[in-house]
Design a protein around this motif. Sequence first.
Motif, short mmCIF file in Angstrom:
data_model
loop_
_atom_site.label_atom_id
_atom_site.label_comp_id
_atom_site.label_asym_id
_atom_site.label_seq_id
_atom_site.Cartn_x
_atom_site.Cartn_y
_atom_site.Cartn_z
N GLU A 1 -1.99 9.74 1.00
CA GLU A 1 -2.33 9.88 2.42
C GLU A 1 -3.09 8.67 2.96
O GLU A 1 -4.04 8.19 2.35
CB GLU A 1 -3.20 11.13 2.59
N GLY A 2 -2.62 8.16 4.07
CA GLY A 2 -3.29 7.07 4.77
C GLY A 2 -2.92 5.67 4.31
O GLY A 2 -3.39 4.70 4.88
N GLU A 3 -2.10 5.52 3.28
CA GLU A 3 -1.73 4.19 2.80
C GLU A 3 -0.60 3.59 3.62
O GLU A 3 0.30 4.28 4.07
CB GLU A 3 -1.29 4.24 1.34
N ASP A 4 -0.67 2.29 3.79
CA ASP A 4 0.38 1.54 4.45
C ASP A 4 1.38 1.12 3.38
O ASP A 4 1.03 0.40 2.44
CB ASP A 4 -0.22 0.30 5.13
N PRO A 5 2.64 1.54 3.50
CA PRO A 5 3.62 1.22 2.45
C PRO A 5 3.86 -0.28 2.26
O PRO A 5 4.31 -0.70 1.21
CB PRO A 5 4.90 1.92 2.90
N MET A 6 3.51 -1.06 3.27
CA MET A 6 3.72 -2.51 3.17
C MET A 6 2.50 -3.23 2.60
O MET A 6 2.55 -4.45 2.43
CB MET A 6 4.08 -3.08 4.55
N ALA A 7 1.42 -2.51 2.31
CA ALA A 7 0.20 -3.17 1.85
C ALA A 7 -0.35 -2.59 0.56
O ALA A 7 -1.52 -2.78 0.24
CB ALA A 7 -0.86 -3.08 2.95
N VAL A 8 0.46 -1.89 -0.20
CA VAL A 8 -0.03 -1.28 -1.45
C VAL A 8 0.26 -2.20 -2.63
O VAL A 8 1.23 -2.96 -2.59
CB VAL A 8 0.60 0.12 -1.69
N PRO A 9 -0.56 -2.14 -3.67
CA PRO A 9 -0.29 -2.97 -4.86
C PRO A 9 0.87 -2.37 -5.67
O PRO A 9 0.88 -1.17 -5.92
CB PRO A 9 -1.60 -2.90 -5.64
N LEU A 10 1.79 -3.19 -6.05
CA LEU A 10 2.93 -2.73 -6.84
C LEU A 10 2.73 -3.22 -8.27
O LEU A 10 3.07 -4.34 -8.62
CB LEU A 10 4.24 -3.27 -6.25
N VAL A 11 2.14 -2.36 -9.11
CA VAL A 11 1.78 -2.77 -10.45
C VAL A 11 2.31 -1.86 -11.55
O VAL A 11 2.13 -2.13 -12.72
CB VAL A 11 0.24 -2.90 -10.61
N PHE A 12 2.98 -0.77 -11.18
CA PHE A 12 3.47 0.18 -12.18
C PHE A 12 4.97 0.03 -12.34
O PHE A 12 5.69 -0.35 -11.44
CB PHE A 12 3.17 1.62 -11.75
#
Length: 121
Positions: free
Chosen positions: A107-118
Amino acid sequence: MDRGIADLNLNDGEDEAFSLPVDSEEQNALYDFCLVGCYLTANVVNFPAMRNTMANIWHPLKGVQISDLGEKCFLFKFFNEVDISRVISGAHWTFNNHLLVFHRLVEGEDPMAVPLVFSGS
């Protein structure tokens, strides 16, 4: 026929535009069961081929909706917890030998600004 076209007017029959109210709960539900992922490749990702391949490999019970976010990043929307959990815990995460790194949205996260580490197991 020509006379009928000549009598057309863009202002006739036009309604006022309306906006749909966006409830905060609806907005939060928008990203329930969603993953954002990006393929690690310098090549172009063929979106239709990737979408069909991943949907067939994962074969979620309620389906999956895959949207192109640009820059080799994609939004994967599942429709229940069982499907997203199964995909995260043990699904195939490559397409054309390119690894997909991902992040599960909350909730509340911007899909374009999340860390992609998994990546999948």
